[in-house]
Design an enzyme around this catalytic site. Sequence first.
Site, PDB file in Angstrom:
ATOM      1  NE  ARG A 155      -1.688   3.597   1.684  1.00 16.16           N
ATOM      2  CZ  ARG A 155      -1.877   4.312   2.781  1.00 16.16           C
ATOM      3  NH1 ARG A 155      -2.647   3.856   3.741  1.00 16.16           N
ATOM      4  NH2 ARG A 155      -1.283   5.481   2.929  1.00 16.16           N
TER       5      ARG A 155
ATOM      6  CD  GLN B  46       4.855  -2.314   3.322  1.00 19.99           C
ATOM      7  OE1 GLN B  46       5.966  -2.685   3.690  1.00 19.99           O
ATOM      8  NE2 GLN B  46       3.758  -2.585   4.010  1.00 19.99           N
TER       9      GLN B  46
ATOM     10  CG  ASP C 243       2.994   4.447   0.031  1.00 19.94           C
ATOM     11  OD1 ASP C 243       2.600   5.499  -0.518  1.00 19.94           O
ATOM     12  OD2 ASP C 243       2.357   3.875   0.933  1.00 19.94           O
TER      13      ASP C 243
ATOM     14  CB  SER D 250       3.685   5.857   3.317  1.00 16.27           C
ATOM     15  OG  SER D 250       2.460   5.164   3.211  1.00 16.27           O
TER      16      SER D 250
ATOM     17  CE1 TYR E  62      -4.616   6.892   2.000  1.00 18.54           C
ATOM     18  CE2 TYR E  62      -5.203   5.160   0.432  1.00 18.54           C
ATOM     19  CZ  TYR E  62      -4.335   6.155   0.855  1.00 18.54           C
ATOM     20  OH  TYR E  62      -3.209   6.413   0.146  1.00 18.54           O
TER      21      TYR E  62
END
Length: 393
Positions: A125, A130, A133, A136, A232
């Site tokens: 992360r 991004q 990912d 997500s 998280y």
Amino acid sequence: MKLGLPRECQAGEQRVALIPANVARLRKKQLEVQVETGAGLAAGFTDEDYLKAGASIAASREQLLRDADIITVVNCKGTQFDELSAALKPGQLLIGMMDPLMQPQNARRLADTGATGIALELMPRITRAQSMDVLSSMATISGYKAVVLAAYRAPRLFPMMMTAAGTLKPSRAFIMGVGVAGLQACATAKRLGAVVEAYDIRPAAREQILSVGAKPVELDIEAENTETKGGYAAEQSDDFLKRQQQAMTKVLAQQDIVITTAAIPGRKAPILITQAMVEGMKTGSIIIDLAAETGGNCELTRLDEEVVHKGVTILGPANLPASAANHASQMYGTNVENLLNLLLDQQGQLTLDFEDEIVRDTVVAHDHQLVNARLRELLHLTESNPNLSQEAH
């Protein structure tokens, strides 16, 4: 360099790992793409669409798996993993979601084949990653679909309505856990007209909840450690969870819709809602448990089953992103395309730079070795003896 795109064969899986638009862009990297017939059909993409994008249709699944240098799939678990691991040979690269923290033994099996495996769930992360990912991306779809499912099953409408037959009060929706899925659930429920509240142990979540039009619920209890390095929510002690459950009982009693999203990578989901808490909820209320695949946040959740207890319906859907296969495939395919752009040079040749954090964190097996430090730790393997053929199974 040849890339193979097989049809997903795991039960209930309708996504495809690359859509035609991804193929068209990857072809500019001098990548030859072979597609198994019907690979994208469940997601709304025909063989003709792939042909127009520059791909070819493989003569058979066996030929595709045999000839490909890179194989990319969505669901590399269960029966599909068994088939792929049996077909892989040294030098091939397999990219997909492998649930490595819950099933690290599969990485050992990959290493035994001599192939290289990239588990997309391990994407770090960091800002640079991004666009790759997949967690997500898929969580965004899960959060949206959870609210749509709740709206379909609930006996109440979501928005307030002023009608000739009187005023209908809006439904009350409560989201437990506001990561990507939770925030999307908040935003979707708000758009549908519900009164939305949300809770998360992370202090940073308060502003995020407000940003999507929901109201933060604040309990008079303090978490020991709220957030992991990866962003998280951190695992909490049994004592904290008991105090949280007690404080949350009154909140749940007011709700019509409850959506739970709390998950801890590689661990069983924490129980946020006990049977006693369910029994204190209103008749006709709905719980959608997005953590069902890792045990569930509700004590009564059963994976892919409907449980009705004291008038409360609890649903634990599996693989919600597959129910929106077209857009899920678009997002997943873009994530994979961006990863391939990192791994391939301008001539389409594969390069694995283990000094790169993205490569180091996501590659689980390479050249007959289990190279991922997190998985080696889970399997209690020593750094001094990385060759799996010499490890005790």
